[in-house]
Design a protein around this motif. Structure first.
Motif, PDB file in Angstrom:
ATOM      1  N   UNK A 122       0.816  -1.272  -0.117  1.00  0.00           N
ATOM      2  CA  UNK A 122      -0.196  -0.005   0.057  1.00  0.00           C
ATOM      3  C   UNK A 122       0.844   1.054   0.058  1.00  0.00           C
ATOM      4  N   UNK A 123       0.286   2.424  -0.400  1.00  0.00           N
ATOM      5  CA  UNK A 123       0.989   3.525  -0.673  1.00  0.00           C
ATOM      6  C   UNK A 123       2.197   3.482  -1.618  1.00  0.00           C
ATOM      7  N   UNK A 124       1.995   2.480  -2.540  1.00  0.00           N
ATOM      8  CA  UNK A 124       3.172   2.595  -3.593  1.00  0.00           C
ATOM      9  C   UNK A 124       2.535   2.816  -5.244  1.00  0.00           C
ATOM     10  N   UNK A 125       3.409   2.790  -5.785  1.00  0.00           N
ATOM     11  CA  UNK A 125       3.037   2.747  -7.262  1.00  0.00           C
ATOM     12  C   UNK A 125       3.210   1.621  -7.878  1.00  0.00           C
ATOM     13  N   UNK A 126       2.220   1.157  -8.407  1.00  0.00           N
ATOM     14  CA  UNK A 126       2.378  -0.116  -9.316  1.00  0.00           C
ATOM     15  C   UNK A 126       2.916  -0.207 -10.699  1.00  0.00           C
ATOM     16  N   UNK A 127       3.111  -1.000 -11.281  1.00  0.00           N
ATOM     17  CA  UNK A 127       3.712  -1.154 -12.674  1.00  0.00           C
ATOM     18  C   UNK A 127       2.942  -0.258 -13.696  1.00  0.00           C
ATOM     19  N   UNK A 128       1.445  -0.394 -13.499  1.00  0.00           N
ATOM     20  CA  UNK A 128       0.440   0.334 -14.367  1.00  0.00           C
ATOM     21  C   UNK A 128       0.324   1.962 -14.000  1.00  0.00           C
ATOM     22  N   UNK A 129       1.118   2.511 -12.970  1.00  0.00           N
ATOM     23  CA  UNK A 129       0.983   3.577 -12.521  1.00  0.00           C
ATOM     24  C   UNK A 129      -0.077   3.953 -11.362  1.00  0.00           C
ATOM     25  N   UNK A 130      -0.801   2.924 -11.066  1.00  0.00           N
ATOM     26  CA  UNK A 130      -1.871   3.202 -10.048  1.00  0.00           C
ATOM     27  C   UNK A 130      -1.201   3.184  -8.665  1.00  0.00           C
ATOM     28  N   UNK A 131      -1.887   3.479  -7.842  1.00  0.00           N
ATOM     29  CA  UNK A 131      -1.524   3.615  -6.411  1.00  0.00           C
ATOM     30  C   UNK A 131      -2.052   2.398  -5.677  1.00  0.00           C
ATOM     31  N   UNK A 132      -1.179   1.674  -4.908  1.00  0.00           N
ATOM     32  CA  UNK A 132      -1.431   0.378  -4.288  1.00  0.00           C
ATOM     33  C   UNK A 132      -2.289   0.689  -2.860  1.00  0.00           C
ATOM     34  N   UNK A 133      -3.290  -0.206  -2.841  1.00  0.00           N
ATOM     35  CA  UNK A 133      -4.268  -0.105  -1.758  1.00  0.00           C
ATOM     36  C   UNK A 133      -3.904  -1.606  -0.992  1.00  0.00           C
ATOM     37  N   UNK A 134      -3.992  -1.610   0.390  1.00  0.00           N
ATOM     38  CA  UNK A 134      -3.591  -2.573   1.155  1.00  0.00           C
ATOM     39  C   UNK A 134      -4.696  -3.516   1.686  1.00  0.00           C
ATOM     40  N   UNK A 135      -4.411  -4.440   2.726  1.00  0.00           N
ATOM     41  CA  UNK A 135      -5.319  -5.151   3.021  1.00  0.00           C
ATOM     42  C   UNK A 135      -6.601  -5.007   4.089  1.00  0.00           C
ATOM     43  N   UNK A 136      -6.517  -3.714   4.272  1.00  0.00           N
ATOM     44  CA  UNK A 136      -7.798  -3.377   4.906  1.00  0.00           C
ATOM     45  C   UNK A 136      -9.086  -3.347   4.000  1.00  0.00           C
ATOM     46  N   UNK A 137      -9.283  -4.390   3.366  1.00  0.00           N
ATOM     47  CA  UNK A 137     -10.292  -4.358   2.179  1.00  0.00           C
ATOM     48  C   UNK A 137     -10.733  -5.813   2.373  1.00  0.00           C
ATOM     49  N   UNK A 138     -12.052  -5.947   1.463  1.00  0.00           N
ATOM     50  CA  UNK A 138     -12.209  -7.496   1.476  1.00  0.00           C
ATOM     51  C   UNK A 138     -11.951  -8.470   0.193  1.00  0.00           C
ATOM     52  N   UNK A 139     -11.135  -7.939  -0.866  1.00  0.00           N
ATOM     53  CA  UNK A 139     -10.312  -8.564  -1.512  1.00  0.00           C
ATOM     54  C   UNK A 139      -9.143  -7.976  -2.203  1.00  0.00           C
ATOM     55  N   UNK A 140      -8.200  -8.501  -2.739  1.00  0.00           N
ATOM     56  CA  UNK A 140      -6.982  -7.974  -2.953  1.00  0.00           C
ATOM     57  C   UNK A 140      -6.411  -8.868  -4.486  1.00  0.00           C
ATOM     58  N   UNK A 141      -5.856  -8.199  -5.266  1.00  0.00           N
ATOM     59  CA  UNK A 141      -5.454  -8.905  -6.292  1.00  0.00           C
ATOM     60  C   UNK A 141      -3.675  -8.837  -6.248  1.00  0.00           C
TER      61      UNK A 141
END
Length: 360
Positions: A122-141
């Motif tokens: 989380x709080x990172x920039x992924x390969x596609x330029x999007x901001x990463x979101x962490x595990x306080x969530x109901x699903x993750x890829x």
């Protein structure tokens, strides 16, 4: 850029929108499950002190809204066509890393955590330029490289903090030879919290004589009776510290508050090693005399690579090592964060994202 056109999967989570220290419900979208990806239904997410730092923007690098959480366990729901090591129904974990360059020397050695282009969960920039979101969530890829299997013998809730706290102490212990089972070796663990209590468990599992070093006299009973530590030293007691001088081969410092390393270094034998694994928001004090008069070494360590993380998880399965946790519901996240800020937890909060109540 928070999302791309490929972000089509609706997700419910909890995010900090500013530096107020609170999280609120937050709806967002994750990327489609690509050919190299694994989709995971999140069951549990550990609450790390790093979450507090990012929520409060203590390091000045938070990108709001921030969805914390990098101690994630859950169940695989879908895999991409290029994924062979995971399948729907597998029990898996996602730790601190979402991506790296995959091509540098560090990545080739499975030291992805030291890649110059590492992307945090989380709080990172992924390969596609999007901001990463962490595990306080109901699903993750997750990309197939950046998740591990959880042994069936480990409950998913108590295993979750191993993905950060566990690997953070395991990696330097392995690197510095603390896990070789050499008779008579002595380990000191500074701080008895989320990281510290796991370090004690690893030390005992591999035959080390373990001493807990703490500013809290109330933790002596916990250290000795609950965690089976061999010794306890109150670091504010000069007599106790002097009596332990030059007695330890290794020290792992897990304290995330500003402090001096001088008194801790004096506990090490000649050639002793001190490893810092926490990240205080202000510099620690490092006097030179305890270093040069004891030929001692101070180093740092940040989480671990993926191969090492799977190795650690498998060893925890073999030795039945888990974290001591307090399970909290999603509507109790803010209360738990407030307690975490006061170090009022034994020893790790884990958010019951899936609403399971009992262990899986």
């Amino acid at each position: 850029m928070e999302v791309t056109p490929n972000h089509t999967q609706a997700v419910s989570g909890w995010a900090a929108m500013d530096a107020s220290g609170k999280v609120v419900p937050f709806a967002f979208k994750r990327r489609e499950t690509g050919v190299d990806d694994v989709a995971i239904k999140v069951q549990y997410c550990g609450m790390c002190h790093t979450d507090l730092h990012f929520i409060n923007n203590d390091w000045g690098i938070t990108m709001y809204p921030v969805v914390p959480g990098h101690e994630i366990t859950g169940i695989v729901t879908k895999v991409g066509t290029n994924v062979s090591g995971f399948r729907p129904g597998d029990r898996v974990g996602v730790g601190c890393i979402a991506a790296s360059c995959l091509d540098c020397d560090h990545c080739r050695r499975s030291e992805e955590n030291y890649c110059d282009k590492v992307t945090l969960t989380y709080n990172g920039i992924f390969w596609d330029g999007s901001v990463t979101y962490g595990g306080y969530s109901n699903m993750i890829v997750a990309h197939k490289r950046f998740l591990v299997k959880i042994p069936d013998s480990l409950p998913l809730d108590a295993a979750a903090p191993l993905l950060c706290a566990g690997i953070t102490v395991y990696s330097p212990m392995k690197q510095h030879g603390m896990l070789l089972g050499e008779a008579g070796r002595r380990l000191g663990v500074v701080g008895l919290g989320g990281l510290g209590h796991v370090a004690v468990k690893f030390g005992k599992a591999f035959g080390l004589h373990v001493t807990v070093i703490s500013t809290s006299p109330g933790k002596e009973r916990e250290a000795r009776e609950n965690l089976k530590a061999d010794d306890f030293v109150l670091s504010t007691d000069d007599k106790q510290m002097l009596a332990m001088a030059r007695s330890l081969d290794y020290v792992i410092d897990t304290v995330s508050a500003q402090h001096s390393l001088g008194p801790i270094l004096e506990l090490l034998k000649v050639n002793g090693k001190l490893v810092l694994v926490a990240a205080p928001d202000k510099p620690v004090e490092l006097p030179s005399f305890p270093l040069i008069f004891g030929k001692r070494t101070v180093s740092g360590s940040m989480t671990g690579g993926m191969k090492e993380t799977q190795e650690m998880m498998d060893l925890c399965g073999e030795h039945n090592i888990t974290c001591d946790i307090e399970l909290v519901s999603t509507d109790g996240i803010n209360s738990a964060l407030a307690r975490l800020a006061r170090n009022d937890v034994r020893y790790r909060f884990v958010v019951d994202i899936g609403g399971n109540g009992s262990r899986l």
